[in-house]
Motif scaffolding. Structure first.
Motif, short mmCIF file in Angstrom:
data_model
loop_
_atom_site.label_atom_id
_atom_site.label_comp_id
_atom_site.label_asym_id
_atom_site.label_seq_id
_atom_site.Cartn_x
_atom_site.Cartn_y
_atom_site.Cartn_z
N TYR A 181 0.79 -1.38 -0.12
CA TYR A 181 -0.09 0.05 0.14
C TYR A 181 0.62 1.21 -0.04
O TYR A 181 0.57 2.22 -0.29
N LEU A 182 2.15 1.18 0.60
CA LEU A 182 3.06 2.33 0.61
C LEU A 182 3.97 2.45 -0.53
O LEU A 182 4.85 3.30 -0.77
N ARG A 183 4.03 1.18 -1.36
CA ARG A 183 5.02 1.13 -2.38
C ARG A 183 5.26 2.35 -3.49
O ARG A 183 6.15 2.84 -3.48
N VAL A 184 4.00 2.69 -3.91
CA VAL A 184 4.04 3.62 -5.02
C VAL A 184 4.40 5.28 -4.49
O VAL A 184 5.16 5.76 -4.80
N LEU A 185 3.68 5.44 -3.20
CA LEU A 185 4.11 6.70 -2.67
C LEU A 185 5.78 6.75 -2.31
O LEU A 185 6.37 7.70 -2.64
N ALA A 241 -3.75 8.75 -3.49
CA ALA A 241 -3.07 9.95 -3.17
C ALA A 241 -1.82 10.43 -3.39
O ALA A 241 -1.18 11.54 -2.74
N SER A 242 -0.99 9.73 -4.00
CA SER A 242 0.47 9.68 -3.90
C SER A 242 1.06 10.94 -4.60
O SER A 242 1.98 11.62 -3.94
N ALA A 278 -0.67 11.61 7.74
CA ALA A 278 -1.64 10.38 8.03
C ALA A 278 -2.45 10.02 7.05
O ALA A 278 -3.40 10.71 6.55
N LEU A 279 -2.05 8.57 6.40
CA LEU A 279 -2.70 8.19 5.21
C LEU A 279 -3.67 7.06 5.76
O LEU A 279 -3.58 5.99 6.25
N ALA A 280 -5.14 7.23 5.37
CA ALA A 280 -6.21 6.36 5.89
C ALA A 280 -5.78 5.90 7.35
O ALA A 280 -5.75 4.72 7.44
#
Length: 281
Positions: free
Chosen positions: A63-67, A268-269, A143-145
């Motif tokens: 879930y954090l890879r693209v960002l 949202a990245s 703060a993401l989700a």
């Protein structure tokens, strides 16, 4: 000069021209590599973003890879494993985990990083908010989700009696006593055994995990980026849930995206990347 000599001369001219073009391409690549070698590390030293995964996840969270890939263009990125990972299973208190984060922040400052962000998805978002309430020495909260809601779990009766048991064990001098507990993550339940002091630390309704209380206790005003998806259960709570309780800052932002709890960081990245750029300038 005969025609054969002219043809040979033309072949030599074309060959030389080809070799010159090839040499120029090679030199450009070498120069580009040298520029990256000498200037990229200095650029990366300017800021660092520490990203924390959600409950039962891990440091390589998809879930954090693209960002993370996008942020690495402008800042160093640390993907940090936290005590609520699938491997660690709450192996230390919330206070202890934040103290280690504080050590990491000091180390980054000592290495010359001018801007330090803490952020994460779900429980990782919760931790970034809790950290600013406990220490307050970072330059931005992402703060993401946001997730982990001990107050709601307490009100549902999931942890009420066990919190009292944990308090009693701690008072008796047995913080290491194990307690059987049912954890909750986006509607999914999981049975675990957890130390009394750890249970009390993460799940008491008025503790560090209460995002509204933590936001209201920020040590100082910093850019606070709250990102929520329209399909996230917490979306209905709105900005008043925690975001509006934090000290005002002109670079803070409440972002709403068309996503669920898991996909919010990726969706949202670009917007988060833009906010990080604004803050670090």
């Amino acid at each position: 000069m005969c025609s054969s000599d002219l043809a040979q001369a033309e072949h030599l001219r074309l060959a030389n021209l080809f070799l010159k073009k090839l040499a120029m391409r090679f030199l450009k690549r070498i120069l580009g590599a040298l520029l990256m070698m000498f200037f990229a590390p200095t650029y990366a030293q300017d800021c660092v973003v520490v990203l924390m995964h959600g409950k039962w996840g891990g440091p390589q969270s998809p879930y954090l890879r693209v960002l993370a890939e996008k942020v690495r263009r402008v800042c160093a990125v640390e993907l940090r494993e936290m005590p609520w990972s699938r491997n660690r299973n709450y192996d230390e208190t919330y206070e202890a985990s934040l103290e280690k984060l504080s050590d990491a922040v000091r180390e980054y400052r000592a290495k010359g990083y001018k801007t330090v962000f803490l952020g994460g998805q779900s429980f990782g978002a919760n931790a970034s908010i809790a950290y600013q309430a406990a220490y307050g020495d970072i330059d931005g909260v992402i703060a993401l989700a946001p997730g982990h809601s001990p107050y709601e779990m307490y009100q549902m009766g999931m942890s009420r009696s066990l919190i009292e048991v944990a308090k009693k064990k701690i008072a008796e001098g047995s913080p290491e006593a194990l307690i059987d507990f049912t954890d909750l993550n986006q509607g999914v339940r999981k049975n675990i055994s957890i130390r009394a002091d750890v249970l009390h630390s993460y799940f008491r309704p008025d503790g560090l995990g209460n995002m509204g209380l933590s936001a209201s206790r920020f040590k100082k005003s910093v850019p606070f980026i709250w990102v929520i998806g329209t399909q996230d259960p917490l979306y209905r709570a709105g900005a008043a849930y925690a975001y509006e309780k934090a000290p005002l800052n002109p670079l803070s932002k409440y972002l709403v995206v068309d996503a669920n709890h898991a996909t919010t960081p990726e969706v949202a990245s670009d917007q988060v990347f833009d906010r990080i750029n604004r803050v670090k300038q």
